[in-house]
Design a protein around this motif. Structure first.
Motif, PDB file in Angstrom:
ATOM      1  N   ALA A 166      -0.627   3.697   1.020  1.00  0.00           N
ATOM      2  CA  ALA A 166       0.604   4.299   0.564  1.00  0.00           C
ATOM      3  C   ALA A 166       0.735   4.682  -0.967  1.00  0.00           C
ATOM      4  O   ALA A 166       1.171   5.903  -1.353  1.00  0.00           O
ATOM      5  N   GLU A 167       0.091   4.018  -1.856  1.00  0.00           N
ATOM      6  CA  GLU A 167      -0.006   4.179  -3.172  1.00  0.00           C
ATOM      7  C   GLU A 167      -0.797   5.558  -3.261  1.00  0.00           C
ATOM      8  O   GLU A 167      -0.631   6.298  -4.261  1.00  0.00           O
ATOM      9  N   LEU A 168      -1.816   5.690  -2.750  1.00  0.00           N
ATOM     10  CA  LEU A 168      -2.640   6.916  -2.906  1.00  0.00           C
ATOM     11  C   LEU A 168      -2.055   8.208  -2.374  1.00  0.00           C
ATOM     12  O   LEU A 168      -2.319   9.123  -2.827  1.00  0.00           O
ATOM     13  N   ARG A 169      -1.462   7.700  -1.297  1.00  0.00           N
ATOM     14  CA  ARG A 169      -0.759   9.042  -0.505  1.00  0.00           C
ATOM     15  C   ARG A 169       0.563   9.548  -1.453  1.00  0.00           C
ATOM     16  O   ARG A 169       0.642  10.588  -1.695  1.00  0.00           O
ATOM     17  N   ASP A 170       1.213   8.596  -2.153  1.00  0.00           N
ATOM     18  CA  ASP A 170       2.395   8.973  -3.015  1.00  0.00           C
ATOM     19  C   ASP A 170       2.142   9.074  -4.343  1.00  0.00           C
ATOM     20  O   ASP A 170       2.921   9.553  -5.331  1.00  0.00           O
ATOM     21  N   GLY A 171       0.798   8.906  -4.844  1.00  0.00           N
ATOM     22  CA  GLY A 171       0.295   9.496  -6.271  1.00  0.00           C
ATOM     23  C   GLY A 171       0.652   8.136  -6.988  1.00  0.00           C
ATOM     24  O   GLY A 171       0.224   8.304  -8.488  1.00  0.00           O
ATOM     25  N   GLY A 172       0.920   6.854  -6.912  1.00  0.00           N
ATOM     26  CA  GLY A 172       1.117   5.659  -7.588  1.00  0.00           C
ATOM     27  C   GLY A 172      -0.042   5.200  -8.083  1.00  0.00           C
ATOM     28  O   GLY A 172      -0.325   4.893  -9.259  1.00  0.00           O
ATOM     29  N   LEU A 173      -1.338   5.582  -7.319  1.00  0.00           N
ATOM     30  CA  LEU A 173      -2.632   5.222  -7.707  1.00  0.00           C
ATOM     31  C   LEU A 173      -3.588   6.261  -7.659  1.00  0.00           C
ATOM     32  O   LEU A 173      -3.229   7.167  -6.528  1.00  0.00           O
ATOM     33  N   CYS A 174      -4.516   6.665  -8.264  1.00  0.00           N
ATOM     34  CA  CYS A 174      -5.447   7.705  -8.056  1.00  0.00           C
ATOM     35  C   CYS A 174      -6.967   7.231  -8.040  1.00  0.00           C
ATOM     36  O   CYS A 174      -7.400   6.271  -8.718  1.00  0.00           O
TER      37      CYS A 174
END
Length: 298
Positions: free
Chosen positions: A248-256
């Motif tokens: 979810a974080e990679l999809r939503d941009g919270g983590l790169c």
């Protein structure tokens, strides 16, 4: 007291006749009569009065019948309990799992297991690879699940899945402004790591050492993956996180992700068991839910 003789006595007391007891036990009537006579002689007391319509318990027989009934009820309960365990319908399942597997893989499997087998007791300990491996050796856990290397003797491991450790930073980290950050660039950043004893920490340290980079003194340690992930999201530094925990974080941009594929780490997810023992039916049923065919391999 001879349990064979006791079972013959109990069958006669329950059916009320020699002939009916013989049919129940698949023994001839003369053989049954001889066994009863031998039993009464050993106890030195008559257990039945012979009457025209069958057998009637004496006072001693009534006392013995009460005890025999309780004893055989316990026997039947024990047989039923063992049968339920053999059919994986009851029992206790104690598992140890390192952080990624215990947090992101097993809960779904355990929930399904409990739904299908509501009478089983399940305990899951979540720790690091060293703690889990030691728990299997010490018999505290029936099975262990780890992501790191196995160092203890007496254990065997089977890979059931693979995961990838990915170096990531927060969406506004300065490293992302560089077109091609180098390994040295990353090594100079604050690093977010699991504690020593963690299998994740060990494989990352090994990777950096193989690239000629010493472990940075600027390390912040965390006791679990979720806390480490939150620190990375809030700009704490570079973290190697399991891909399985941050879809979810990679999809939503919270983590790169950082673009260096050479710093991605493929690692096996493994089930541990004691080499000298075979998995019980309940353990096999759980492993089959985890991966079809896995239970038969242990």
């Amino acid at each position: 007291m001879n349990l064979h003789h006791l079972s013959i006595f109990h069958a006669i007391a329950e059916t009320g006749s020699i002939s009916a007891a013989a049919r129940r036990l698949h023994i001839s009537q003369p053989a049954l009569s001889r066994e009863l006579k031998t039993f009464e002689e050993r106890l030195n007391v008559p257990l039945f009065e012979r009457v025209p319509r069958g057998m009637r318990l004496t006072q001693a027989g009534r006392v013995l019948h009460e005890h025999a009934t309780r004893l055989f009820a316990i026997e039947h309960a024990a047989e039923a309990a063992i049968r339920e365990i053999a059919e994986a319908r009851s029992g206790r399942l104690t598992l140890g799992a390192s952080n990624t597997i215990g947090t992101y893989v097993l809960p779904r499997i355990l929930a399904g297991m409990r739904t299908q087998h509501p009478d089983i007791d399940i305990t899951l300990f979540v720790g690091n690879t060293e703690q889990v491996s030691r728990g299997v050796v010490d018999l505290r856990f029936m099975l262990g699940f780890i992501e790191g290397p196995l160092h203890l003797e007496g254990l065997s491991a089977i890979t059931f899945e693979e995961d990838e450790l990915v170096p990531v930073v927060a969406k506004n980290d300065p490293l992302l402004a560089r077109r091609r950050p180098t390994i040295e660039d990353i090594a100079r950043q604050p690093l977010l790591m699991r504690e020593r004893g963690s299998g994740t920490r060990e494989v990352i340290t090994t990777l950096l050492r193989e690239r000629g980079i010493k472990e940075s003194p600027r390390i912040m340690e965390f006791g679990n993956t979720e806390a480490l992930k939150q620190a990375a999201i809030h700009g704490g530094g570079v973290a190697w996180l399991p891909r399985i925990c941050m879809h979810a974080e990679l999809r939503d941009g919270g983590l790169c992700e950082l673009g260096l594929k050479s710093l991605h780490i493929r690692r096996p997810l493994k089930v541990l068991y004691r080499s000298s023992t075979q998995a019980a039916p309940l353990q096999r049923a759980f492993l089959e839910r985890l991966q079809p065919g896995l239970g038969a391999r242990i």
